[in-house]
Write a protein that holds these residues in place. Structure first.
Motif, PDB file in Angstrom:
ATOM      1  N   LEU A 189       6.901  17.382  -4.970  1.00 14.92           N
ATOM      2  CA  LEU A 189       6.308  16.100  -4.596  1.00 14.92           C
ATOM      3  C   LEU A 189       5.277  16.287  -3.490  1.00 14.92           C
ATOM      4  O   LEU A 189       5.398  17.163  -2.646  1.00 14.92           O
ATOM      5  CB  LEU A 189       7.392  15.138  -4.125  1.00 14.92           C
ATOM      6  CG  LEU A 189       8.530  14.862  -5.110  1.00 14.92           C
ATOM      7  CD1 LEU A 189       9.460  13.799  -4.553  1.00 14.92           C
ATOM      8  CD2 LEU A 189       7.999  14.441  -6.462  1.00 14.92           C
ATOM      9  N   TRP A 190       4.271  15.427  -3.485  1.00 12.12           N
ATOM     10  CA  TRP A 190       3.286  15.471  -2.416  1.00 12.12           C
ATOM     11  C   TRP A 190       2.615  14.108  -2.287  1.00 12.12           C
ATOM     12  O   TRP A 190       2.688  13.277  -3.189  1.00 12.12           O
ATOM     13  CB  TRP A 190       2.234  16.550  -2.677  1.00 12.12           C
ATOM     14  CG  TRP A 190       1.417  16.342  -3.919  1.00 12.12           C
ATOM     15  CD1 TRP A 190       1.795  16.654  -5.192  1.00 12.12           C
ATOM     16  CD2 TRP A 190       0.116  15.744  -4.022  1.00 12.12           C
ATOM     17  NE1 TRP A 190       0.813  16.309  -6.087  1.00 12.12           N
ATOM     18  CE2 TRP A 190      -0.239  15.747  -5.378  1.00 12.12           C
ATOM     19  CE3 TRP A 190      -0.786  15.216  -3.088  1.00 12.12           C
ATOM     20  CZ2 TRP A 190      -1.446  15.244  -5.837  1.00 12.12           C
ATOM     21  CZ3 TRP A 190      -1.994  14.709  -3.537  1.00 12.12           C
ATOM     22  CH2 TRP A 190      -2.322  14.740  -4.895  1.00 12.12           C
ATOM     23  N   THR A 191       1.984  13.880  -1.136  1.00 13.09           N
ATOM     24  CA  THR A 191       1.204  12.676  -0.888  1.00 13.09           C
ATOM     25  C   THR A 191      -0.145  13.100  -0.320  1.00 13.09           C
ATOM     26  O   THR A 191      -0.371  14.277  -0.051  1.00 13.09           O
ATOM     27  CB  THR A 191       1.892  11.744   0.133  1.00 13.09           C
ATOM     28  OG1 THR A 191       1.835  12.362   1.425  1.00 13.09           O
ATOM     29  CG2 THR A 191       3.342  11.495  -0.239  1.00 13.09           C
ATOM     30  N   ALA A 192      -0.994  12.126  -0.122  1.00 15.45           N
ATOM     31  CA  ALA A 192      -2.303  12.419   0.457  1.00 15.45           C
ATOM     32  C   ALA A 192      -2.243  12.537   1.973  1.00 15.45           C
ATOM     33  O   ALA A 192      -3.275  12.614   2.634  1.00 15.45           O
ATOM     34  CB  ALA A 192      -3.292  11.321   0.073  1.00 15.45           C
ATOM     35  N   ALA A 193      -1.059  12.575   2.556  1.00 13.99           N
ATOM     36  CA  ALA A 193      -0.911  12.737   4.000  1.00 13.99           C
ATOM     37  C   ALA A 193      -1.513  14.069   4.437  1.00 13.99           C
ATOM     38  O   ALA A 193      -1.559  15.024   3.652  1.00 13.99           O
ATOM     39  CB  ALA A 193       0.572  12.675   4.382  1.00 13.99           C
ATOM     40  N   ASP A 213       2.809   4.347  -7.238  1.00 12.29           N
ATOM     41  CA  ASP A 213       2.106   5.581  -6.853  1.00 12.29           C
ATOM     42  C   ASP A 213       2.352   5.972  -5.403  1.00 12.29           C
ATOM     43  O   ASP A 213       1.421   6.338  -4.675  1.00 12.29           O
ATOM     44  CB  ASP A 213       0.595   5.443  -7.094  1.00 12.29           C
ATOM     45  CG  ASP A 213       0.276   5.267  -8.559  1.00 12.29           C
ATOM     46  OD1 ASP A 213       0.993   5.857  -9.393  1.00 12.29           O
ATOM     47  OD2 ASP A 213      -0.686   4.542  -8.874  1.00 12.29           O
ATOM     48  N   ILE A 214       3.603   5.906  -4.980  1.00 10.42           N
ATOM     49  CA  ILE A 214       3.927   6.270  -3.608  1.00 10.42           C
ATOM     50  C   ILE A 214       3.756   7.758  -3.386  1.00 10.42           C
ATOM     51  O   ILE A 214       3.297   8.194  -2.343  1.00 10.42           O
ATOM     52  CB  ILE A 214       5.354   5.813  -3.266  1.00 10.42           C
ATOM     53  CG1 ILE A 214       5.398   4.275  -3.205  1.00 10.42           C
ATOM     54  CG2 ILE A 214       5.836   6.416  -1.946  1.00 10.42           C
ATOM     55  CD1 ILE A 214       6.764   3.704  -3.002  1.00 10.42           C
ATOM     56  N   GLN A 233       0.832  -1.196   0.000  1.00  9.07           N
ATOM     57  CA  GLN A 233       0.000   0.000   0.000  1.00  9.07           C
ATOM     58  C   GLN A 233       0.871   1.253   0.000  1.00  9.07           C
ATOM     59  O   GLN A 233       1.807   1.361   0.798  1.00  9.07           O
ATOM     60  CB  GLN A 233      -0.913   0.019   1.225  1.00  9.07           C
ATOM     61  CG  GLN A 233      -1.874  -1.144   1.292  1.00  9.07           C
ATOM     62  CD  GLN A 233      -2.786  -1.202   0.081  1.00  9.07           C
ATOM     63  OE1 GLN A 233      -3.377  -0.189  -0.310  1.00  9.07           O
ATOM     64  NE2 GLN A 233      -2.907  -2.374  -0.510  1.00  9.07           N
ATOM     65  N   PRO A 234       0.609   2.218  -0.879  1.00  9.97           N
ATOM     66  CA  PRO A 234       1.430   3.428  -0.927  1.00  9.97           C
ATOM     67  C   PRO A 234       1.547   4.147   0.411  1.00  9.97           C
ATOM     68  O   PRO A 234       2.584   4.724   0.736  1.00  9.97           O
ATOM     69  CB  PRO A 234       0.714   4.295  -1.958  1.00  9.97           C
ATOM     70  CG  PRO A 234       0.006   3.320  -2.854  1.00  9.97           C
ATOM     71  CD  PRO A 234      -0.417   2.203  -1.945  1.00  9.97           C
ATOM     72  N   GLY A 278      11.155   4.652  -4.002  1.00 12.82           N
ATOM     73  CA  GLY A 278       9.739   4.961  -4.165  1.00 12.82           C
ATOM     74  C   GLY A 278       9.473   6.438  -4.323  1.00 12.82           C
ATOM     75  O   GLY A 278       8.654   6.847  -5.152  1.00 12.82           O
ATOM     76  N   TRP A 279      10.166   7.256  -3.543  1.00  5.28           N
ATOM     77  CA  TRP A 279       9.938   8.698  -3.609  1.00  5.28           C
ATOM     78  C   TRP A 279      10.639   9.337  -4.802  1.00  5.28           C
ATOM     79  O   TRP A 279      10.111  10.274  -5.401  1.00  5.28           O
ATOM     80  CB  TRP A 279      10.384   9.349  -2.304  1.00  5.28           C
ATOM     81  CG  TRP A 279       9.310   9.305  -1.276  1.00  5.28           C
ATOM     82  CD1 TRP A 279       8.958   8.239  -0.491  1.00  5.28           C
ATOM     83  CD2 TRP A 279       8.417  10.357  -0.941  1.00  5.28           C
ATOM     84  NE1 TRP A 279       7.901   8.558   0.313  1.00  5.28           N
ATOM     85  CE2 TRP A 279       7.554   9.861   0.068  1.00  5.28           C
ATOM     86  CE3 TRP A 279       8.268  11.667  -1.373  1.00  5.28           C
ATOM     87  CZ2 TRP A 279       6.546  10.649   0.625  1.00  5.28           C
ATOM     88  CZ3 TRP A 279       7.270  12.442  -0.809  1.00  5.28           C
ATOM     89  CH2 TRP A 279       6.416  11.932   0.183  1.00  5.28           C
TER      90      TRP A 279
END
Length: 210
Positions: A96-100, A86-87, A37-38, A75-76
């Protein structure tokens, strides 16, 4: 627990702490995370496993712990590793960004881990190109966070004026009610849908419009 035990071993040299750290790390990988899981590859206050692995790989040279920080960086930097896809995501401007919940904080933390990993690679005499690539990647992201530009795009710093800057950064002094009476809480500040009532003349980190 592994993070704490690894630091205690580094500070005291007591073998018991190192053994505890290894036990807790094993339990984490087996029971607490799903590497397919990402979200498992987003470091933060609730996920210090990669920082602990980096610390343990210094205390146990040649150990398996070196694998996890390397996979995290793959991954990043590349968007995927041997475990998942899709990390992270990339804005058109290259940030860069994530859904965090706090993507900027996450990127800053990744930059720190990347620099620590690169320093470790230098110490063990790894290929110079690997260390240089990791350092350049980390500095590029942190540079954008602190006001630099990636290409011709705007920096990550909030401004004011006619440019259409973000109007609701998560900043307490800027978002609290300005009537001097209303309480400042998530309902009256964090979750409001109107522009922040205060113009706070400093630098506040926020995502770029693009």
């Amino acid at each position: 627990m592994a993070w704490a035990a690894a630091w205690l071993h580094k500070a005291t040299g007591v073998a018991m702490y190192l053994a505890d750290a290894e036990v807790y790390m094993k339990l984490h990988w087996e029971r607490e995370t799903d590497l397919s899981q990402p979200g498992a590859w987003v470091p933060g206050l609730n996920n210090t496993a990669f920082a602990a692995s980096l610390l343990l790989s210094d205390q146990l040279p040649g150990s398996k712990y070196r694998e996890w920080p390397a996979a995290l960086l793959r991954g990043w930097m590349l968007g995927q590793n041997a475990y998942t896809y899709d990390i992270r995501h990339v804005t058109p401007g290259g940030f860069l960004w994530t859904a965090a919940p706090a993507p900027a904080h996450t990127v800053a933390g990744m930059g720190l881990l990347a620099m620590l990993y690169a320093s470790q690679q230098d110490r063990i005499g790894a290929q110079e190109g690997v260390s240089r690539a990791v350092k350049c990647w980390a500095m590029q992201q942190v540079y954008s966070l602190t006001g630099g530009q990636l290409g011709g795009d705007l920096s990550y710093i909030v401004g004011y004026g006619p440019k259409g800057w973000p109007q609701r950064p998560y900043h307490r002094q800027a978002s609290c009610p300005n009537d001097g009476v209303s309480p400042c809480n998530p309902t009256t500040a964090l979750l409001i849908t109107t522009p922040n009532p205060h113009q706070y003349r400093c630098t506040c980190g926020w995502s770029r419009a693009r």
